[in-house]
Design a protein around this motif. Structure first.
Motif, PDB file in Angstrom:
ATOM      1  N   GLY A   1       2.956   3.344   4.386  1.00  0.00           N
ATOM      2  CA  GLY A   1       2.643   2.948   3.018  1.00  0.00           C
ATOM      3  C   GLY A   1       3.218   3.903   1.990  1.00  0.00           C
ATOM      4  O   GLY A   1       3.877   4.891   2.329  1.00  0.00           O
ATOM      5  N   ALA A   2       3.012   3.578   0.733  1.00  0.00           N
ATOM      6  CA  ALA A   2       3.453   4.345  -0.440  1.00  0.00           C
ATOM      7  C   ALA A   2       4.977   4.274  -0.628  1.00  0.00           C
ATOM      8  O   ALA A   2       5.688   3.682   0.180  1.00  0.00           O
ATOM      9  N   LYS A   3       5.433   4.896  -1.697  1.00  0.00           N
ATOM     10  CA  LYS A   3       6.855   4.821  -2.055  1.00  0.00           C
ATOM     11  C   LYS A   3       7.690   5.640  -1.064  1.00  0.00           C
ATOM     12  O   LYS A   3       7.169   6.566  -0.433  1.00  0.00           O
TER      13      LYS A   3
ATOM     14  N   GLY B   1       5.873   1.734   2.156  1.00  0.00           N
ATOM     15  CA  GLY B   1       5.117   0.483   2.059  1.00  0.00           C
ATOM     16  C   GLY B   1       5.824  -0.620   1.283  1.00  0.00           C
ATOM     17  O   GLY B   1       5.173  -1.574   0.862  1.00  0.00           O
ATOM     18  N   TYR B   2       7.122  -0.489   1.086  1.00  0.00           N
ATOM     19  CA  TYR B   2       7.857  -1.506   0.334  1.00  0.00           C
ATOM     20  C   TYR B   2       8.881  -2.146   1.267  1.00  0.00           C
ATOM     21  O   TYR B   2       9.888  -1.546   1.600  1.00  0.00           O
TER      22      TYR B   2
ATOM     23  N   CYS C   1      -1.569   2.159   4.006  1.00  0.00           N
ATOM     24  CA  CYS C   1      -1.820   2.492   2.592  1.00  0.00           C
ATOM     25  C   CYS C   1      -0.915   1.675   1.681  1.00  0.00           C
ATOM     26  O   CYS C   1       0.025   2.188   1.072  1.00  0.00           O
ATOM     27  N   LEU C   2      -1.211   0.373   1.612  1.00  0.00           N
ATOM     28  CA  LEU C   2      -0.362  -0.554   0.854  1.00  0.00           C
ATOM     29  C   LEU C   2      -1.053  -1.022  -0.414  1.00  0.00           C
ATOM     30  O   LEU C   2      -0.545  -1.906  -1.096  1.00  0.00           O
ATOM     31  N   GLY C   3      -2.227  -0.442  -0.731  1.00  0.00           N
ATOM     32  CA  GLY C   3      -3.022  -0.946  -1.853  1.00  0.00           C
ATOM     33  C   GLY C   3      -3.711  -2.251  -1.433  1.00  0.00           C
ATOM     34  O   GLY C   3      -3.285  -2.900  -0.479  1.00  0.00           O
TER      35      GLY C   3
ATOM     36  N   LYS D   1      -3.218  -6.168  -0.074  1.00  0.00           N
ATOM     37  CA  LYS D   1      -2.145  -6.212   0.923  1.00  0.00           C
ATOM     38  C   LYS D   1      -2.564  -5.529   2.231  1.00  0.00           C
ATOM     39  O   LYS D   1      -2.369  -6.074   3.311  1.00  0.00           O
TER      40      LYS D   1
ATOM     41  N   GLY E   1      -5.634   2.752   0.704  1.00  0.00           N
ATOM     42  CA  GLY E   1      -5.136   2.728  -0.677  1.00  0.00           C
ATOM     43  C   GLY E   1      -4.152   3.821  -1.013  1.00  0.00           C
ATOM     44  O   GLY E   1      -3.123   3.979  -0.364  1.00  0.00           O
ATOM     45  N   GLY E   2      -4.489   4.596  -2.039  1.00  0.00           N
ATOM     46  CA  GLY E   2      -3.560   5.616  -2.544  1.00  0.00           C
ATOM     47  C   GLY E   2      -3.660   6.964  -1.829  1.00  0.00           C
ATOM     48  O   GLY E   2      -3.172   7.971  -2.340  1.00  0.00           O
TER      49      GLY E   2
ATOM     50  N   ASP F   1      -0.547   9.177  -1.355  1.00  0.00           N
ATOM     51  CA  ASP F   1      -0.121   9.854  -2.594  1.00  0.00           C
ATOM     52  C   ASP F   1      -0.900  11.152  -2.782  1.00  0.00           C
ATOM     53  O   ASP F   1      -0.342  12.164  -3.201  1.00  0.00           O
TER      54      ASP F   1
ATOM     55  N   ARG G   1      -9.955  10.174 -12.576  1.00  0.00           N
ATOM     56  CA  ARG G   1      -8.756   9.401 -12.290  1.00  0.00           C
ATOM     57  C   ARG G   1      -8.267   8.687 -13.554  1.00  0.00           C
ATOM     58  O   ARG G   1      -7.074   8.609 -13.825  1.00  0.00           O
TER      59      ARG G   1
ATOM     60  N   ARG H   1      -4.835   2.892 -15.888  1.00  0.00           N
ATOM     61  CA  ARG H   1      -5.716   2.207 -14.951  1.00  0.00           C
ATOM     62  C   ARG H   1      -6.916   1.560 -15.639  1.00  0.00           C
ATOM     63  O   ARG H   1      -7.756   0.951 -14.983  1.00  0.00           O
TER      64      ARG H   1
ATOM     65  N   ARG I   1      -7.751  -2.051 -14.695  1.00  0.00           N
ATOM     66  CA  ARG I   1      -8.333  -2.184 -13.360  1.00  0.00           C
ATOM     67  C   ARG I   1      -9.766  -1.665 -13.365  1.00  0.00           C
ATOM     68  O   ARG I   1     -10.639  -2.217 -12.702  1.00  0.00           O
TER      69      ARG I   1
HETATM   70  N1  UDP Z   1       1.848   0.358  -2.196  1.00  0.00           N
HETATM   71  C1  UDP Z   1       2.685   0.085  -1.126  1.00  0.00           C
HETATM   72  N2  UDP Z   1       3.273  -1.148  -1.071  1.00  0.00           N
HETATM   73  C2  UDP Z   1       3.052  -2.116  -2.012  1.00  0.00           C
HETATM   74  C3  UDP Z   1       2.168  -1.821  -3.067  1.00  0.00           C
HETATM   75  C4  UDP Z   1       1.574  -0.574  -3.141  1.00  0.00           C
HETATM   76  O1  UDP Z   1       2.903   0.925  -0.273  1.00  0.00           O
HETATM   77  O2  UDP Z   1       3.621  -3.189  -1.879  1.00  0.00           O
HETATM   78  C5  UDP Z   1       1.232   1.686  -2.247  1.00  0.00           C
HETATM   79  C6  UDP Z   1       1.414   2.433  -3.546  1.00  0.00           C
HETATM   80  O3  UDP Z   1       2.677   3.079  -3.567  1.00  0.00           O
HETATM   81  C7  UDP Z   1       0.253   3.405  -3.486  1.00  0.00           C
HETATM   82  C8  UDP Z   1      -0.821   2.605  -2.752  1.00  0.00           C
HETATM   83  O4  UDP Z   1      -0.149   1.527  -2.126  1.00  0.00           O
HETATM   84  O5  UDP Z   1       0.594   4.515  -2.695  1.00  0.00           O
HETATM   85  C9  UDP Z   1      -1.890   2.009  -3.666  1.00  0.00           C
HETATM   86  O6  UDP Z   1      -2.350   2.959  -4.496  1.00  0.00           O
HETATM   87  P1  UDP Z   1      -3.522   2.749  -5.531  1.00  0.00           P
HETATM   88  O7  UDP Z   1      -3.692   4.057  -6.204  1.00  0.00           O
HETATM   89  O8  UDP Z   1      -3.302   1.532  -6.354  1.00  0.00           O
HETATM   90  O9  UDP Z   1      -4.697   2.435  -4.526  1.00  0.00           O
HETATM   91  P2  UDP Z   1      -6.259   2.632  -4.601  1.00  0.00           P
HETATM   92  O10 UDP Z   1      -6.510   3.905  -3.855  1.00  0.00           O
HETATM   93  O11 UDP Z   1      -6.666   2.646  -6.043  1.00  0.00           O
HETATM   94  O12 UDP Z   1      -6.718   1.411  -3.859  1.00  0.00           O
END
Ligand code: UDP
Length: 244
Positions: free
Chosen positions: A107-109, A135-136, A158-160, A163, A184-185, A188, A211, A218, A221
């Motif tokens: 996941g993540a960038k 995660g893209y 960790c795709l948010g 997803k 989630g995040g 990061d 946050r 945010r 959200r």
């Molecule tokens: N993300 C990903 N692929 C996607 C969309 C989001 O990997 O298609 C990642 C995004 O880069 C981030 C995480 O998912 O690292 C979501 O983070 P966010 O802070 O929104 O999540 P939360 O912890 O608030 O649920």
């Protein structure tokens, strides 16, 4: 025992119990999955059937954050404690590192999971990083192959939301991993790309406010949180207007 908080059934357990159940699931090696819904996810699940089904199908449903715990209390069915996903993950890393267990970070960038891996190795020297993937993606077949080849004890997804929950529900049972957790995040934060609130704020239940201070965009959200609390109060009072 599970407790219903506005349509999502949460496990009523402490973080210790959650960790111990997670280890049992890991040993079963059936790619069971853990979800960590916050109020935003609970609200989204009311309008997204796939998300709602994915949450209901999870092997562990942990109350991530103070909002869900407060909501459960207002509803008259209190949960034992909040279990921030990242604390839960830290406990698993620590246990895995003692037995040379492995984790795959998904996941993540691009680049973030690799940074997180470097930091994890510094903090948990015995931990094995079985692999990383950003995660893209458009096709998940090659990612599934890489994960299966690596065969990790733990797979962080960790795709948010929604997803990550839907992805885990789709692949549970079919992957060669011990356990999956949708966090989630967290990558990061582990990578140092996003900052977690200082402990004082965490203890005060104000992690969300910190946050918001760091990432004011945010706000849209986060408006889900008061909406969630209004719905909870509406349900508690037996009114239909907010509970709907
Ligand atoms: N993300 C990903 N692929 C996607 C969309 C989001 O990997 O298609 C990642 C995004 O880069 C981030 C995480 O998912 O690292 C979501 O983070 P966010 O802070 O929104 O999540 P939360 O912890 O608030 O649920």
């Amino acid at each position: 025992m599970r407790i219903d908080v506005m349509g999502v059934e949460f496990d009523n357990i402490t973080i210790d119990e959650a960790v111990s159940q997670a280890l049992d699931l890991m040993r079963e090696q059936r790619a069971a999955y853990v979800v960590t819904p916050n109020p935003e996810i609970v609200m989204a699940a009311r309008e997204n059937a796939s998300l709602s089904d994915a949450l209901a199908g999870a092997d562990l449903v942990l109350a991530d954050g103070i909002g869900v715990v407060k909501g459960a209390k207002i509803l008259g069915t209190p949960l034992k404690e909040k279990i921030p996903g990242i604390d839960f993950a830290a406990r698993l890393f620590s246990l895995l590192s003692k037995q040379n267990g492995s984790v795959f970070l998904f996941g993540a960038k691009p680049g973030v999971a690799e940074l997180a891996a470097q930091n994890l190795l510094k903090q948990y020297p015995g931990l094995v990083i079985a692999g990383t993937n950003n995660g893209y993606f458009t096709d998940d077949a090659p990612i599934l192959d890489r994960i299966n080849e690596a065969s990790p004890d733990l797979l962080l997804v960790c795709l948010g939301f929604p997803k990550q929950e839907i992805w885990m529900a789709e692949h549970t049972g079919a992957l060669n991993v011990g356990l999956m957790a949708g966090l989630g995040g967290s990558l990061d934060v582990l990578a140092g790309v996003a900052e977690r609130a200082p402990e004082k704020w965490q203890r005060a239940g104000l992690e969300w406010l910190y946050r918001l201070k760091k990432e004011p965009r945010r706000i849209g959200r986060m408006m889900q949180l008061p909406k969630f609390l209004f719905s909870v109060i509406g349900r508690r009072l037996g009114g239909k207007q907010h509970a709907g």
